[in-house]
Design an enzyme around this catalytic site. Sequence first.
Site, PDB file in Angstrom:
ATOM      1  N   GLY A  42      25.521 112.545  54.353  1.00 23.72           N
ATOM      2  CA  GLY A  42      26.750 112.825  53.615  1.00 23.72           C
ATOM      3  C   GLY A  42      27.319 114.123  54.142  1.00 23.72           C
ATOM      4  O   GLY A  42      26.593 115.119  54.277  1.00 23.72           O
ATOM      5  N   ALA A  43      28.596 114.137  54.475  1.00 26.60           N
ATOM      6  CA  ALA A  43      29.179 115.314  55.121  1.00 26.60           C
ATOM      7  C   ALA A  43      28.955 116.582  54.317  1.00 26.60           C
ATOM      8  O   ALA A  43      28.558 117.621  54.858  1.00 26.60           O
ATOM      9  CB  ALA A  43      30.676 115.088  55.341  1.00 26.60           C
ATOM     10  N   ASN A  46      25.315 117.609  54.153  1.00 23.95           N
ATOM     11  CA  ASN A  46      24.938 118.116  55.478  1.00 23.95           C
ATOM     12  C   ASN A  46      25.347 119.581  55.628  1.00 23.95           C
ATOM     13  O   ASN A  46      24.582 120.405  56.148  1.00 23.95           O
ATOM     14  CB  ASN A  46      25.614 117.309  56.588  1.00 23.95           C
ATOM     15  CG  ASN A  46      25.065 115.904  56.728  1.00 23.95           C
ATOM     16  OD1 ASN A  46      24.005 115.581  56.202  1.00 23.95           O
ATOM     17  ND2 ASN A  46      25.794 115.061  57.441  1.00 23.95           N
ATOM     18  N   TYR A  98      24.378 103.238  53.615  1.00 18.90           N
ATOM     19  CA  TYR A  98      24.991 102.837  54.881  1.00 18.90           C
ATOM     20  C   TYR A  98      23.931 102.583  55.936  1.00 18.90           C
ATOM     21  O   TYR A  98      22.841 103.135  55.897  1.00 18.90           O
ATOM     22  CB  TYR A  98      26.058 103.836  55.336  1.00 18.90           C
ATOM     23  CG  TYR A  98      25.653 105.105  56.017  1.00 18.90           C
ATOM     24  CD1 TYR A  98      25.980 105.317  57.354  1.00 18.90           C
ATOM     25  CD2 TYR A  98      25.030 106.137  55.329  1.00 18.90           C
ATOM     26  CE1 TYR A  98      25.678 106.515  57.982  1.00 18.90           C
ATOM     27  CE2 TYR A  98      24.732 107.343  55.946  1.00 18.90           C
ATOM     28  CZ  TYR A  98      25.056 107.517  57.278  1.00 18.90           C
ATOM     29  OH  TYR A  98      24.757 108.708  57.892  1.00 18.90           O
ATOM     30  N   TYR A 112      28.147 100.549  52.476  1.00 23.71           N
ATOM     31  CA  TYR A 112      28.026  99.836  51.214  1.00 23.71           C
ATOM     32  C   TYR A 112      28.192 100.881  50.110  1.00 23.71           C
ATOM     33  O   TYR A 112      27.231 101.311  49.485  1.00 23.71           O
ATOM     34  CB  TYR A 112      26.670  99.123  51.112  1.00 23.71           C
ATOM     35  CG  TYR A 112      26.500  98.050  52.163  1.00 23.71           C
ATOM     36  CD1 TYR A 112      26.878  96.734  51.913  1.00 23.71           C
ATOM     37  CD2 TYR A 112      26.025  98.369  53.429  1.00 23.71           C
ATOM     38  CE1 TYR A 112      26.760  95.754  52.897  1.00 23.71           C
ATOM     39  CE2 TYR A 112      25.901  97.400  54.411  1.00 23.71           C
ATOM     40  CZ  TYR A 112      26.271  96.104  54.144  1.00 23.71           C
ATOM     41  OH  TYR A 112      26.161  95.138  55.118  1.00 23.71           O
ATOM     42  N   TYR A 174      38.256 112.125  58.982  1.00 21.21           N
ATOM     43  CA  TYR A 174      38.860 110.788  58.846  1.00 21.21           C
ATOM     44  C   TYR A 174      37.857 109.699  59.181  1.00 21.21           C
ATOM     45  O   TYR A 174      37.201 109.738  60.219  1.00 21.21           O
ATOM     46  CB  TYR A 174      40.082 110.687  59.768  1.00 21.21           C
ATOM     47  CG  TYR A 174      40.697 109.312  59.823  1.00 21.21           C
ATOM     48  CD1 TYR A 174      41.063 108.654  58.656  1.00 21.21           C
ATOM     49  CD2 TYR A 174      40.921 108.676  61.044  1.00 21.21           C
ATOM     50  CE1 TYR A 174      41.633 107.398  58.702  1.00 21.21           C
ATOM     51  CE2 TYR A 174      41.501 107.426  61.099  1.00 21.21           C
ATOM     52  CZ  TYR A 174      41.847 106.778  59.928  1.00 21.21           C
ATOM     53  OH  TYR A 174      42.408 105.520  59.967  1.00 21.21           O
ATOM     54  N   LYS A 231      38.585 121.039  66.396  1.00 18.38           N
ATOM     55  CA  LYS A 231      37.302 120.770  67.045  1.00 18.38           C
ATOM     56  C   LYS A 231      37.530 119.885  68.270  1.00 18.38           C
ATOM     57  O   LYS A 231      38.148 118.826  68.160  1.00 18.38           O
ATOM     58  CB  LYS A 231      36.353 120.092  66.054  1.00 18.38           C
ATOM     59  CG  LYS A 231      35.989 120.956  64.856  1.00 18.38           C
ATOM     60  CD  LYS A 231      35.126 120.216  63.849  1.00 18.38           C
ATOM     61  CE  LYS A 231      35.936 119.219  63.061  1.00 18.38           C
ATOM     62  NZ  LYS A 231      35.143 118.564  61.987  1.00 18.38           N
ATOM     63  N   ALA A 261      27.529 116.407  63.818  1.00 18.46           N
ATOM     64  CA  ALA A 261      27.913 117.593  64.595  1.00 18.46           C
ATOM     65  C   ALA A 261      29.074 118.344  63.933  1.00 18.46           C
ATOM     66  O   ALA A 261      29.090 119.587  63.911  1.00 18.46           O
ATOM     67  CB  ALA A 261      28.290 117.188  66.010  1.00 18.46           C
ATOM     68  N   ASP A 263      29.769 118.471  60.775  1.00 24.58           N
ATOM     69  CA  ASP A 263      29.269 119.153  59.579  1.00 24.58           C
ATOM     70  C   ASP A 263      28.495 120.411  59.971  1.00 24.58           C
ATOM     71  O   ASP A 263      28.591 121.445  59.297  1.00 24.58           O
ATOM     72  CB  ASP A 263      28.371 118.211  58.776  1.00 24.58           C
ATOM     73  CG  ASP A 263      29.076 116.909  58.422  1.00 24.58           C
ATOM     74  OD1 ASP A 263      30.297 116.951  58.184  1.00 24.58           O
ATOM     75  OD2 ASP A 263      28.415 115.864  58.394  1.00 24.58           O
TER      76      ASP A 263
END
Length: 321
Positions: A42-43, A46, A98, A112, A174, A231, A261, A263
């Site tokens: 999870g971003a 993380n 996922y 999911y 995104y 980035k 990467a 995150d």
Amino acid sequence: MAEPGEAPAPRVVTAGETMVLVVPPAPGRLRHATSVTLSIGGAESNVAIGLSRLGVPASWVSALGQDELGELVLHRVRAEGVDTSAVRRVPDRPTGLYLREEVAGALRVYYYRSGSAASTLAPGAFDPAVLDGAAFLHLTGITGALSPESAEFLSWAARTARQAGVRVSYDVNYRSRLWGPAAARAASEALLPHVDVLLVGDEEARALWGWDDDTCLDRLADAGPGEVVLKLGARGCAAVVDGERLTSPGFPARQVDPIGAGDAFAAGYLAATLEGLDPAGRLRTANAMGAFCVQNLGDYEGLPSRAELTAFLDQTVDLGR
């Protein structure tokens, strides 16, 4: 830990969904896997884990199902020293899941997460007291794609942080498998007036706004953020910080797994900001974190400790024996 009489270290709060990750132990199609491993991804968690490993106190806000997968996520995040006291458990919703496979060198992800516990994140999802003593609230665009309520949560959380004197960092992040570019662009643009630090990848800038060069930095900065960082992957990054334009080259790295990467980059940038580094130092630290991350397997497993990051920045050779 702060000494008696010493002010506590600045804290970062992150908020968003973390799922259980199912991945086969070797490249190939999932359908042929005879075993899989369970991890989490999870971003926002993380970023919290990345900060915690660097010695920055971090809290993670989210919602998990009252299920075994939720227990797995909670235990893994807690084990990294991240504060999870503001995580809600939702009895009638599942924890997100996922799956990932690597076929012909390309990573494929299957989500999911529709109707997941985290999709119930909405305005009022956390007590504003969670932000007491925080220097930053870190959010990502992924949350806005989970549900209409979650999209409203993003703007509520950003406004609540600003009212509390807490800076807001926002990573566009995104995900084309969750929503289309028009919806993602509109959600990000609505949030920008409430954002202090904006992070966006060059591919995202191209997909959402059709921008192929770093002119996007000035255009996005004009919308509100005082710091906009573009980035560029292995090429490093470019930024506009308080009107000053900067570039920072990437670090040589043998890419093993690119997931996480961005995150790691965000965690490095925020940690360096709290450390008091100048903009050039913040960008260099962020690049180093991203480069360190891609050389290891897993969304967060390869994130460095403070000592490892320092050695990487100094390009100190570790013989490992």
